[in-house]
Write a protein that holds these residues in place. Sequence first.
Motif, mmCIF file in Angstrom:
data_model
loop_
_atom_site.group_PDB
_atom_site.id
_atom_site.type_symbol
_atom_site.label_atom_id
_atom_site.label_comp_id
_atom_site.label_asym_id
_atom_site.label_seq_id
_atom_site.Cartn_x
_atom_site.Cartn_y
_atom_site.Cartn_z
ATOM 1 N N GLU A 218 1.147 -1.775 0.277
ATOM 2 C CA GLU A 218 -0.373 0.316 0.244
ATOM 3 C C GLU A 218 1.196 1.071 -0.384
ATOM 4 O O GLU A 218 0.342 2.219 -0.806
ATOM 5 C CB GLU A 218 -0.815 -0.155 1.147
ATOM 6 N N ARG A 219 1.481 1.561 1.010
ATOM 7 C CA ARG A 219 2.457 2.981 1.020
ATOM 8 C C ARG A 219 4.358 1.994 1.657
ATOM 9 O O ARG A 219 4.215 0.872 2.279
ATOM 10 C CB ARG A 219 2.101 3.614 1.406
ATOM 11 N N ILE A 220 5.094 2.914 1.834
ATOM 12 C CA ILE A 220 6.563 2.959 2.354
ATOM 13 C C ILE A 220 6.631 4.482 3.224
ATOM 14 O O ILE A 220 6.204 5.783 2.715
ATOM 15 C CB ILE A 220 7.382 2.681 1.247
ATOM 16 N N VAL A 221 6.871 3.660 4.610
ATOM 17 C CA VAL A 221 6.570 5.527 5.744
ATOM 18 C C VAL A 221 8.134 5.221 6.176
ATOM 19 O O VAL A 221 8.554 4.423 6.445
ATOM 20 C CB VAL A 221 5.670 4.469 6.881
ATOM 21 N N GLU A 222 8.461 6.252 6.048
ATOM 22 C CA GLU A 222 9.555 6.610 6.619
ATOM 23 C C GLU A 222 9.746 6.867 7.871
ATOM 24 O O GLU A 222 8.887 7.191 8.622
ATOM 25 C CB GLU A 222 10.463 8.243 5.834
ATOM 26 N N TRP A 223 11.016 6.249 8.784
ATOM 27 C CA TRP A 223 10.633 6.228 10.028
ATOM 28 C C TRP A 223 10.368 7.487 11.038
ATOM 29 O O TRP A 223 9.206 8.136 11.636
ATOM 30 C CB TRP A 223 11.661 5.598 10.987
ATOM 31 N N LYS A 224 10.746 8.643 10.252
ATOM 32 C CA LYS A 224 10.953 10.040 10.934
ATOM 33 C C LYS A 224 9.531 9.931 10.888
ATOM 34 O O LYS A 224 8.758 11.365 11.419
ATOM 35 C CB LYS A 224 11.707 10.735 9.724
ATOM 36 N N ASP A 225 8.873 9.835 8.828
ATOM 37 C CA ASP A 225 7.463 10.139 9.044
ATOM 38 C C ASP A 225 6.339 9.439 9.664
ATOM 39 O O ASP A 225 5.260 9.600 9.664
ATOM 40 C CB ASP A 225 7.201 10.390 7.682
ATOM 41 N N ALA A 226 6.684 7.809 10.303
ATOM 42 C CA ALA A 226 5.544 7.347 10.741
ATOM 43 C C ALA A 226 4.931 7.036 12.568
ATOM 44 O O ALA A 226 5.961 7.886 13.507
ATOM 45 C CB ALA A 226 6.218 5.340 11.178
ATOM 46 N N ASP A 227 3.833 6.834 12.371
ATOM 47 C CA ASP A 227 3.362 6.674 13.839
ATOM 48 C C ASP A 227 3.816 5.809 14.586
ATOM 49 O O ASP A 227 4.520 4.454 14.194
ATOM 50 C CB ASP A 227 1.728 7.382 13.779
ATOM 51 N N GLU A 228 3.251 5.515 15.847
ATOM 52 C CA GLU A 228 3.575 4.406 16.983
ATOM 53 C C GLU A 228 2.847 3.032 16.085
ATOM 54 O O GLU A 228 3.560 2.213 15.778
ATOM 55 C CB GLU A 228 3.102 4.304 17.995
ATOM 56 N N ALA A 229 2.059 2.507 16.096
ATOM 57 C CA ALA A 229 1.384 1.791 14.591
ATOM 58 C C ALA A 229 2.050 1.137 14.308
ATOM 59 O O ALA A 229 2.231 -0.242 13.276
ATOM 60 C CB ALA A 229 0.254 1.932 14.711
ATOM 61 N N THR A 230 2.518 2.210 12.705
ATOM 62 C CA THR A 230 3.575 2.271 11.804
ATOM 63 C C THR A 230 4.775 1.247 12.825
ATOM 64 O O THR A 230 5.212 0.555 11.687
ATOM 65 C CB THR A 230 3.457 3.361 10.794
ATOM 66 N N ARG A 231 5.315 2.307 12.968
ATOM 67 C CA ARG A 231 6.843 1.595 13.532
ATOM 68 C C ARG A 231 7.027 0.260 14.251
ATOM 69 O O ARG A 231 7.623 -0.173 14.337
ATOM 70 C CB ARG A 231 7.068 2.350 14.867
ATOM 71 N N ASP A 232 5.579 -0.157 14.795
ATOM 72 C CA ASP A 232 5.628 -1.835 15.191
ATOM 73 C C ASP A 232 5.848 -2.825 13.952
ATOM 74 O O ASP A 232 6.501 -3.692 14.499
ATOM 75 C CB ASP A 232 4.348 -1.965 16.140
ATOM 76 N N ILE A 233 5.752 -1.994 12.820
ATOM 77 C CA ILE A 233 5.454 -3.035 12.070
ATOM 78 C C ILE A 233 7.030 -3.087 12.055
ATOM 79 O O ILE A 233 8.212 -2.253 11.951
ATOM 80 C CB ILE A 233 5.392 -2.585 10.462
ATOM 81 N N VAL A 234 7.675 -5.087 11.149
ATOM 82 C CA VAL A 234 8.666 -5.322 11.284
ATOM 83 C C VAL A 234 8.987 -6.084 10.072
ATOM 84 O O VAL A 234 10.416 -5.545 9.638
ATOM 85 C CB VAL A 234 9.093 -6.388 12.142
ATOM 86 N N LEU A 235 8.515 -5.712 9.214
ATOM 87 C CA LEU A 235 8.203 -5.504 7.358
ATOM 88 C C LEU A 235 9.429 -4.348 7.418
ATOM 89 O O LEU A 235 8.810 -3.079 7.028
ATOM 90 C CB LEU A 235 7.222 -5.958 6.837
ATOM 91 N N CYS A 236 10.270 -4.262 6.247
ATOM 92 C CA CYS A 236 11.635 -2.990 6.275
ATOM 93 C C CYS A 236 11.868 -2.775 4.978
ATOM 94 O O CYS A 236 11.833 -4.009 4.138
ATOM 95 C CB CYS A 236 12.300 -3.357 7.221
ATOM 96 N N ASN A 237 12.104 -1.720 4.386
ATOM 97 C CA ASN A 237 12.123 -1.646 3.232
ATOM 98 C C ASN A 237 13.587 -1.553 3.221
ATOM 99 O O ASN A 237 14.171 -0.157 3.312
ATOM 100 C CB ASN A 237 11.661 -0.182 2.980
ATOM 101 N N SER A 238 14.459 -2.068 2.044
ATOM 102 C CA SER A 238 15.744 -1.981 1.692
ATOM 103 C C SER A 238 15.717 -1.137 1.233
ATOM 104 O O SER A 238 16.854 -0.676 1.098
ATOM 105 C CB SER A 238 15.800 -3.215 1.300
ATOM 106 N N GLY A 239 15.260 -0.348 0.419
ATOM 107 C CA GLY A 239 14.969 0.894 -1.088
ATOM 108 C C GLY A 239 15.339 0.385 -2.596
ATOM 109 O O GLY A 239 14.943 1.358 -3.326
ATOM 110 N N VAL A 240 15.431 -0.757 -2.390
ATOM 111 C CA VAL A 240 15.287 -1.492 -3.588
ATOM 112 C C VAL A 240 14.428 -2.008 -4.625
ATOM 113 O O VAL A 240 13.528 -2.490 -3.618
ATOM 114 C CB VAL A 240 16.575 -3.156 -3.885
ATOM 115 N N MET A 241 14.398 -1.231 -5.156
ATOM 116 C CA MET A 241 12.841 -1.241 -5.851
ATOM 117 C C MET A 241 13.208 -1.727 -7.281
ATOM 118 O O MET A 241 14.164 -1.380 -8.163
ATOM 119 C CB MET A 241 11.921 -0.278 -6.206
#
Length: 447
Positions: free
Chosen positions: A151-174
């Motif tokens: 659905e979307r990628i959220v940078e840590w700086k812009d994430a709320d607490e619920a989003t920061r609890d997600i463990v699936l992370c972005n490598s930057g590669v696409m």
Amino acid sequence: MSDAALAVVVLAAGQGSRMQSDLPKVLHRLGGVPLVGHALAAARSLDPEQVVVVTGHGSDAVARAVAKLDPDAATVLQAEQLGTGHAVAQALPALEGFEGRVIVLYGDTPFIGRDTLAALAGHRSDMVVLGFEAADPGRYGRLVVTDKGLERIVEWKDADEATRDIVLCNSGVMALDAGLLRRLIAGLGNENAAGEYYLTDLVALARAEGAQADVIICDEAETLGINTRGELAAAEAAFQTRARAALMEDGVTLIDPASTFLALDTVIGRDAIIGPNVVFGPGVTVESGAEILPFCHLEGCHVSSGATVGPFARLRPGAELGGDVHVGNFVEIKNSVLDEGVKVGHLTYLGDAHVGEQTNIGAGTITCNYDGVMKHRTTIGPRAFIGSDTMLVAPVTVGADAMTGSGSTITEDVPDGALALGRARQVTKPGLATRLMAALRLKKETR
């Protein structure tokens, strides 16, 4: 894999301030080559039509390194570092007219595997992002996935607490279709905590126009990025562990794997034996059945089957050792070809030379190849015998089956089968040594 054409964009513009270095981060070496060399090698494993490297900090130095590592790759400049989206936008003019799949890689992320890249290249979705489940998600961007895909990628700086609890992370590669990339890049904004144009925002833009976005998950180890000297050291250890294991699986004997150091492009054939404390720089091939004894350093050289090198030998770029050649202790070979069966036992320097088959090079032989301005070649024919402590002043040729006397300085060509002596005649003074030493001792006592 999809049959669509492929292009790869490598982002290599960052300064890497945490490295505490004047050298651009992507030029720090891992496995004997700059970090960006790993990204280029990964890109070429896909056989892409085009590779574009985006440079920034230290752009001239990075461009020179890229040209050496991959002469077919293009480089473009990101004059201002305004984010990953802005960086990719700088690459688009170099991809003008390209229609196919574009994969975005990073010059400081060296371990993404070939199978993972092939999966990205062949994925059927309009856009696919490489993710990983992090043991410690920390400040990584988070991947928000629903039953409809990414659905979307959220940078840590812009994430709320619920989003920061997600463990699936972005490598930057696409990976995404070139036409989609061109449309979406134009719509990027910088309304975020960092004020940058994020490549990650392409996901939401793609979904907004009805494109399909998905995630491929890889092992976290593949996504290791290099930001500090400590991370570089950890990456070197990881690289060496993998490279050693791969060689041993292929039938190479490493007597002490932990003290063997390999380069990204080291090639060693099965049944070769590598002794302890051997270092391979870039560009080395060792054929099956050769043996490298302890404490040797090899770079830019080729060692044929049956040859032995060392201990304590150095092979420099351009060294070519034929079958059953023996190079012994404290021998240095540079830009020289040694034909089959040559023996160079010890304490010798051969530079800019060609040595014919079955020739024996005595201890202390030196090819005097440099006149202070130019390098000159020495040619030694087959089955020659070079006496110990011979100085071969290049350019010079020693013919087949010829010999040089020990202690000779050879300045003229030696015909086939000839013996060359280039030393002063010995003069012996009976009793002079005893008298001289007595006089010296007396002088010391009377001071």
